[in-house]
Design an enzyme around this catalytic site. Structure first.
Site, PDB file in Angstrom:
ATOM      1  NE  ARG A  24      -3.343   0.088   2.978  1.00 59.89           N
ATOM      2  CZ  ARG A  24      -4.379  -0.435   3.654  1.00 59.89           C
ATOM      3  NH1 ARG A  24      -5.551  -0.558   3.059  1.00 59.89           N
ATOM      4  NH2 ARG A  24      -4.268  -0.834   4.881  1.00 59.89           N
ATOM      5  CE  LYS A  53     -14.362   3.144  -0.139  1.00 61.89           C
ATOM      6  NZ  LYS A  53     -12.948   3.101   0.273  1.00 61.89           N
ATOM      7  CE  LYS A  82     -15.653  -3.897   0.220  1.00 64.02           C
ATOM      8  NZ  LYS A  82     -16.810  -4.128   1.089  1.00 64.02           N
ATOM      9  CG  ASP A  83      -8.891  -1.524   3.441  1.00 60.51           C
ATOM     10  OD1 ASP A  83      -9.574  -2.432   2.948  1.00 60.51           O
ATOM     11  OD2 ASP A  83      -8.179  -1.666   4.445  1.00 60.51           O
ATOM     12  NE  ARG A  84      -7.510   7.562   5.124  1.00 61.69           N
ATOM     13  CZ  ARG A  84      -6.379   8.148   4.710  1.00 61.69           C
ATOM     14  NH1 ARG A  84      -6.377   8.886   3.599  1.00 61.69           N
ATOM     15  NH2 ARG A  84      -5.257   7.975   5.377  1.00 61.69           N
TER      16      ARG A  84
END
Length: 349
Positions: A24, A53, A82-84
């Site tokens: 990430r 997104k 969901k993850d940012r």
């Protein structure tokens, strides 16, 4: 209670501790696709949107969608958070009884970096936890990748399954959610102190991870014990076994069934069976959390101790390793990564 511990990994006895790695580094390195097992019916009061997104949370998108549809956040439904720091695709629904969405809704959302990939009407609001799986595409780099260590570990996870830990995001930065949960449960949980149930969830997740870690240390996390409640892979169907025969052992080895652990709640009292003695140990080590949950009103539930990687694949691209796999809803990709690379996110403490 300060922070969270470094829970046991399943591969350390074979490979030793994982080498340092990175993930990430950019949102493009962490891609998530939410997958339903049904399609909207093309009619009804709710408009369902499949959106993509980038670098924002699900709740941030909920607020943007409500604002642009002249609705309230309560009118918006979603299945999972969901993850940012990621690129994620997921379904949202907005209640629009007797009216259409703005004709330029797609353009309005694009301004805030939300792409509409598909849309359809449906009679009902999208509820939490109805998606079937999440499909991940993750890019890894660093010493673990350069040495090839991550590849051998990945092959082992594909064969044996992955310990189904709750991810560190469940406990908040530095374990703050857990510390708050302990304080609230010590004096008696009240809805006004925890309106979204986040603190209850944090406490139950911590106890589950403690149980799973204990069973890993005892080499019983992926094999049935007498007294286990077993879950069929890919379902929520469970059954108890008081005797472990060769057939059950073979099914567990084939990843067809998984032992489960308790999500603590009202009225739960472990018995004296070998499996539930591990759960009795939770009440001995963490009486404040267990007693508080027993008085909170939350119902006990079961969660698989192990998850199977769905359609796993590994490729090497420009010195990076790219992993693709699916996980059941409620399971965390960080549980997979924590077995593959050493990273501060998975260090505990």
């Amino acid at each position: 209670m300060s922070g969270v511990p470094a829970w046991a990994r399943t591969l350390d006895t074979t490979f030793g501790s994982p080498l340092p790695g990175r993930y990430r580094a950019a949102p493009e390195d962490f891609i998530v696709e939410e997958q339903l097992d049904f399609t909207p019916e093309a009619h009804g009061e709710h408009l369902w949107l499949y959106i993509e997104k980038r670098n924002q949370t699900t709740l941030e998108v909920v607020k943007q969608l409500a604002r642009r549809c002249d609705a309230t956040p309560k009118d918006i439904g979603y299945s999972g958070m969901k993850d940012r720091v990621a690129i994620t695709q997921q379904w949202l629904s907005v209640h629009l009884p007797g009216r259409d969405a703005p004709v330029d809704l797609t353009e309005r959302l694009a301004v805030v970096d939300v792409r509409v990939l598909a849309q359809a009407r449906h009679p009902r609001k999208l509820k939490r936890g109805v998606h079937r799986t999440n499909r991940f595409t993750l890019r890894l780099s660093g010493e673990a990748v350069d040495s090839g260590d991550v590849i051998a570990r990945w092959e082992a996870l594909c064969a044996q399954g992955v310990a189904n830990y709750f991810g560190p995001q469940r406990f908040g930065l530095g374990g703050r959610n857990l510390a708050r949960a302990e304080a609230v449960l010590a004096r008696g949980w009240r809805k006004r102190d925890d309106r979204q149930g986040m603190l209850l969830s944090s406490a139950r997740s911590f106890l589950f991870n403690e149980l799973l870690s204990a069973r890993i240390n005892a080499s019983h996390w992926n094999t049935p014990l007498a007294g286990d409640t077993l879950m069929l892979d890919g379902t929520q169907s469970v059954f108890r076994t008081d005797e472990v025969d060769p057939t059950l052992k073979a099914r567990a080895e084939a990843l067809d069934i998984h032992p489960t652990g308790v999500l603590w709640g009202v009225g739960y009292t472990p018995d004296e069976s070998p499996a539930q003695r591990f759960e009795a140990g939770l009440a001995e080590r963490h009486p404040v959390l267990c007693d508080g949950l027993s008085r909170s009103g939350v119902k006990p539930a079961r969660r698989a101790l192990r998850m199977r990687l769905g359609e796993p694949d590994l490729t090497v691209e420009a010195g990076n390793v790219v992993l693709t796999f699916s996980l059941p809803r409620g399971s965390f990709a960080t549980a997979v990564l924590g077995e593959l690379i050493a990273h501060p996110d998975f260090a505990g403490g």
